[in-house]
Design a protein around this motif. Structure first.
Motif, PDB file in Angstrom:
ATOM      1  N   PHE A  70     -37.673 -13.654  56.424  1.00  0.00           N
ATOM      2  CA  PHE A  70     -36.621 -13.642  57.610  1.00  0.00           C
ATOM      3  C   PHE A  70     -35.407 -14.552  56.941  1.00  0.00           C
ATOM      4  CE2 PHE A  70     -40.255 -13.252  60.066  1.00  0.00           C
ATOM      5  CZ  PHE A  70     -40.058 -12.199  60.522  1.00  0.00           C
ATOM      6  N   ASP A  71     -34.362 -14.043  56.781  1.00  0.00           N
ATOM      7  CA  ASP A  71     -33.171 -14.819  56.203  1.00  0.00           C
ATOM      8  C   ASP A  71     -32.182 -15.170  57.308  1.00  0.00           C
ATOM      9  OD1 ASP A  71     -31.220 -16.069  54.598  1.00  0.00           O
ATOM     10  OD2 ASP A  71     -30.263 -13.855  54.370  1.00  0.00           O
ATOM     11  N   GLU A  72     -32.375 -16.399  57.674  1.00  0.00           N
ATOM     12  CA  GLU A  72     -31.466 -16.970  58.980  1.00  0.00           C
ATOM     13  C   GLU A  72     -29.878 -16.990  58.772  1.00  0.00           C
ATOM     14  OE1 GLU A  72     -30.753 -20.826  61.117  1.00  0.00           O
ATOM     15  OE2 GLU A  72     -32.500 -20.155  61.477  1.00  0.00           O
ATOM     16  N   GLN A  73     -29.127 -16.083  59.257  1.00  0.00           N
ATOM     17  CA  GLN A  73     -27.820 -15.915  59.003  1.00  0.00           C
ATOM     18  C   GLN A  73     -26.775 -16.905  59.788  1.00  0.00           C
ATOM     19  OE1 GLN A  73     -26.511 -13.702  56.734  1.00  0.00           O
ATOM     20  NE2 GLN A  73     -28.683 -13.521  56.101  1.00  0.00           N
ATOM     21  N   SER A  74     -27.435 -17.265  61.061  1.00  0.00           N
ATOM     22  CA  SER A  74     -26.736 -18.239  61.919  1.00  0.00           C
ATOM     23  C   SER A  74     -27.484 -18.599  62.925  1.00  0.00           C
ATOM     24  CB  SER A  74     -25.376 -17.390  62.483  1.00  0.00           C
ATOM     25  OG  SER A  74     -25.699 -16.372  63.424  1.00  0.00           O
ATOM     26  N   ARG A  75     -27.125 -19.873  63.764  1.00  0.00           N
ATOM     27  CA  ARG A  75     -27.698 -20.376  64.536  1.00  0.00           C
ATOM     28  C   ARG A  75     -26.744 -21.111  65.679  1.00  0.00           C
ATOM     29  NH1 ARG A  75     -31.863 -24.766  62.787  1.00  0.00           N
ATOM     30  NH2 ARG A  75     -30.149 -25.351  61.600  1.00  0.00           N
ATOM     31  N   LEU A  76     -27.199 -20.825  67.026  1.00  0.00           N
ATOM     32  CA  LEU A  76     -26.488 -21.498  67.929  1.00  0.00           C
ATOM     33  C   LEU A  76     -27.173 -22.064  69.003  1.00  0.00           C
ATOM     34  CD1 LEU A  76     -24.040 -18.568  68.889  1.00  0.00           C
ATOM     35  CD2 LEU A  76     -23.376 -20.720  67.743  1.00  0.00           C
ATOM     36  N   SER A  77     -27.074 -23.609  69.307  1.00  0.00           N
ATOM     37  CA  SER A  77     -27.738 -24.018  70.373  1.00  0.00           C
ATOM     38  C   SER A  77     -26.908 -24.837  71.168  1.00  0.00           C
ATOM     39  CB  SER A  77     -28.957 -24.902  69.684  1.00  0.00           C
ATOM     40  OG  SER A  77     -28.122 -25.981  68.876  1.00  0.00           O
ATOM     41  N   GLY A  78     -27.406 -24.825  72.622  1.00  0.00           N
ATOM     42  CA  GLY A  78     -26.526 -25.895  73.453  1.00  0.00           C
ATOM     43  C   GLY A  78     -27.070 -25.538  74.810  1.00  0.00           C
ATOM     44  N   PRO A  79     -26.525 -25.792  75.742  1.00  0.00           N
ATOM     45  CA  PRO A  79     -26.635 -25.502  77.294  1.00  0.00           C
ATOM     46  C   PRO A  79     -26.801 -24.264  77.551  1.00  0.00           C
ATOM     47  CG  PRO A  79     -25.020 -27.081  77.058  1.00  0.00           C
ATOM     48  CD  PRO A  79     -25.084 -26.681  75.676  1.00  0.00           C
ATOM     49  N   PHE A  80     -27.614 -23.611  78.378  1.00  0.00           N
ATOM     50  CA  PHE A  80     -27.768 -22.338  78.714  1.00  0.00           C
ATOM     51  C   PHE A  80     -26.799 -21.496  79.323  1.00  0.00           C
ATOM     52  CE2 PHE A  80     -28.986 -18.775  81.532  1.00  0.00           C
ATOM     53  CZ  PHE A  80     -29.596 -18.025  80.903  1.00  0.00           C
ATOM     54  N   THR A  81     -26.031 -22.455  80.294  1.00  0.00           N
ATOM     55  CA  THR A  81     -24.698 -21.951  80.717  1.00  0.00           C
ATOM     56  C   THR A  81     -23.583 -21.687  79.924  1.00  0.00           C
ATOM     57  OG1 THR A  81     -24.360 -24.287  81.293  1.00  0.00           O
ATOM     58  CG2 THR A  81     -25.223 -23.080  83.123  1.00  0.00           C
ATOM     59  N   ALA A  82     -23.592 -22.335  78.765  1.00  0.00           N
ATOM     60  CA  ALA A  82     -22.563 -22.310  77.875  1.00  0.00           C
ATOM     61  C   ALA A  82     -22.748 -21.112  76.948  1.00  0.00           C
ATOM     62  CB  ALA A  82     -22.238 -23.491  76.876  1.00  0.00           C
ATOM     63  N   THR A 144     -35.352 -23.447  76.418  1.00  0.00           N
ATOM     64  CA  THR A 144     -36.304 -24.559  76.635  1.00  0.00           C
ATOM     65  C   THR A 144     -35.473 -25.580  77.547  1.00  0.00           C
ATOM     66  OG1 THR A 144     -36.740 -24.796  74.317  1.00  0.00           O
ATOM     67  CG2 THR A 144     -37.533 -26.687  75.641  1.00  0.00           C
ATOM     68  N   GLY A 145     -35.963 -25.186  78.868  1.00  0.00           N
ATOM     69  CA  GLY A 145     -35.307 -25.899  79.975  1.00  0.00           C
ATOM     70  C   GLY A 145     -34.016 -25.417  80.173  1.00  0.00           C
ATOM     71  N   ALA A 146     -33.005 -26.297  79.914  1.00  0.00           N
ATOM     72  CA  ALA A 146     -31.526 -25.867  80.255  1.00  0.00           C
ATOM     73  C   ALA A 146     -31.196 -25.435  78.795  1.00  0.00           C
ATOM     74  CB  ALA A 146     -30.933 -26.969  80.989  1.00  0.00           C
ATOM     75  N   GLN A 147     -31.701 -25.774  77.951  1.00  0.00           N
ATOM     76  CA  GLN A 147     -31.297 -25.468  76.646  1.00  0.00           C
ATOM     77  C   GLN A 147     -31.493 -24.058  76.040  1.00  0.00           C
ATOM     78  OE1 GLN A 147     -29.219 -27.612  74.376  1.00  0.00           O
ATOM     79  NE2 GLN A 147     -29.152 -28.794  76.424  1.00  0.00           N
ATOM     80  N   LEU A 148     -30.527 -23.514  75.086  1.00  0.00           N
ATOM     81  CA  LEU A 148     -30.758 -22.222  74.522  1.00  0.00           C
ATOM     82  C   LEU A 148     -30.593 -22.189  73.157  1.00  0.00           C
ATOM     83  CD1 LEU A 148     -31.231 -18.992  75.040  1.00  0.00           C
ATOM     84  CD2 LEU A 148     -28.807 -18.779  75.397  1.00  0.00           C
ATOM     85  N   GLU A 149     -31.367 -21.307  72.301  1.00  0.00           N
ATOM     86  CA  GLU A 149     -31.026 -21.259  71.060  1.00  0.00           C
ATOM     87  C   GLU A 149     -31.129 -20.080  70.608  1.00  0.00           C
ATOM     88  OE1 GLU A 149     -33.172 -23.166  67.020  1.00  0.00           O
ATOM     89  OE2 GLU A 149     -33.441 -24.435  68.718  1.00  0.00           O
ATOM     90  N   ILE A 150     -29.996 -19.557  69.899  1.00  0.00           N
ATOM     91  CA  ILE A 150     -29.838 -18.221  69.398  1.00  0.00           C
ATOM     92  C   ILE A 150     -29.748 -18.250  67.818  1.00  0.00           C
ATOM     93  CG2 ILE A 150     -28.376 -16.154  69.544  1.00  0.00           C
ATOM     94  CD1 ILE A 150     -27.420 -17.133  72.283  1.00  0.00           C
ATOM     95  N   ARG A 151     -30.713 -17.595  67.275  1.00  0.00           N
ATOM     96  CA  ARG A 151     -30.879 -17.218  65.890  1.00  0.00           C
ATOM     97  C   ARG A 151     -30.686 -15.892  65.394  1.00  0.00           C
ATOM     98  NH1 ARG A 151     -33.920 -21.800  63.241  1.00  0.00           N
ATOM     99  NH2 ARG A 151     -34.016 -23.413  64.778  1.00  0.00           N
ATOM    100  N   HIS A 152     -29.903 -15.559  64.178  1.00  0.00           N
ATOM    101  CA  HIS A 152     -29.523 -14.394  63.798  1.00  0.00           C
ATOM    102  C   HIS A 152     -30.149 -14.320  62.426  1.00  0.00           C
ATOM    103  CE1 HIS A 152     -26.428 -13.022  66.861  1.00  0.00           C
ATOM    104  NE2 HIS A 152     -26.405 -14.117  66.970  1.00  0.00           N
ATOM    105  N   TYR A 153     -30.932 -13.099  62.396  1.00  0.00           N
ATOM    106  CA  TYR A 153     -31.704 -12.874  60.888  1.00  0.00           C
ATOM    107  C   TYR A 153     -31.170 -11.689  60.219  1.00  0.00           C
ATOM    108  CZ  TYR A 153     -34.576 -16.503  62.561  1.00  0.00           C
ATOM    109  OH  TYR A 153     -35.247 -17.775  62.926  1.00  0.00           O
TER     110      TYR A 153
END
Length: 153
Positions: A70-82, A144-153
């Motif tokens: 897998f080649d990670e292209q981008s990653r976003l993390s922050g509050p789920f609501t955002a 994870t709880g109120a946090q969300l992480e989005i990773r693009h491969y």
């Protein structure tokens, strides 16, 4: 008397500078030789198989730790609501129970987590994870709880 100390110091400094400069100069060496004898055949011995214990781990980083698959292209993390608006559409989610083969890795998509096997290594993307296929690429979301992480491969 001081005059003799100054002259002695100057002699030592000049002599030291000459020796030091001579040591920094590249040597003037010319080496040459004519080959003789018969050439020998090189033999290569295969390396012993690895005896390292299987690797295991758990976390949202698991797919990124396998660059041969897998080649990670981008990653976003922050509050789920955002980041909720950046989630892929539910219709693009890979159904639980699906097995994907990517290079030497095998992914098993489960309802809340994802297992990855690579040889004897076994890794787990922690709950609550979902895998999506968007425009031919994989998108991993981990909440994870109120946090969300989005990773693009």
């Amino acid at each position: 008397m001081i005059r003799y100390y100054i002259i002695a110091t100057a002699i030592v400094v000049i002599f030291g500078s000459i020796v030091f400069a001579h040591r920094l100069a590249p040597p003037n060496l010319r080496i040459s030789a004519q080959p003789s004898g018969t050439p020998t055949v090189e033999t290569h011995v295969a390396e012993a198989p690895s005896t390292a214990p299987p690797f295991s781990g758990q976390g949202p980083w698991v797919l990124s730790a396998l660059p041969d698959c897998f080649d990670e292209q981008s990653r976003l993390s922050g509050p789920f609501t955002a980041l909720e608006a950046k989630l892929p559409p539910a219709g693009d989610r890979i159904a639980p129970g699906t097995t994907l083969h990517v290079a030497v890795c095998t992914l098993l998509v489960r309802p809340r987590d994802i297992w990855v096997d690579r040889g004897s290594d076994r890794l787990r993307v922690s709950p609550d994870a979902a895998l999506y296929r968007v425009d031919g690429r994989l998108v991993l979301t981990v909440r994870t709880g109120a946090q969300l992480e989005i990773r693009h491969y």
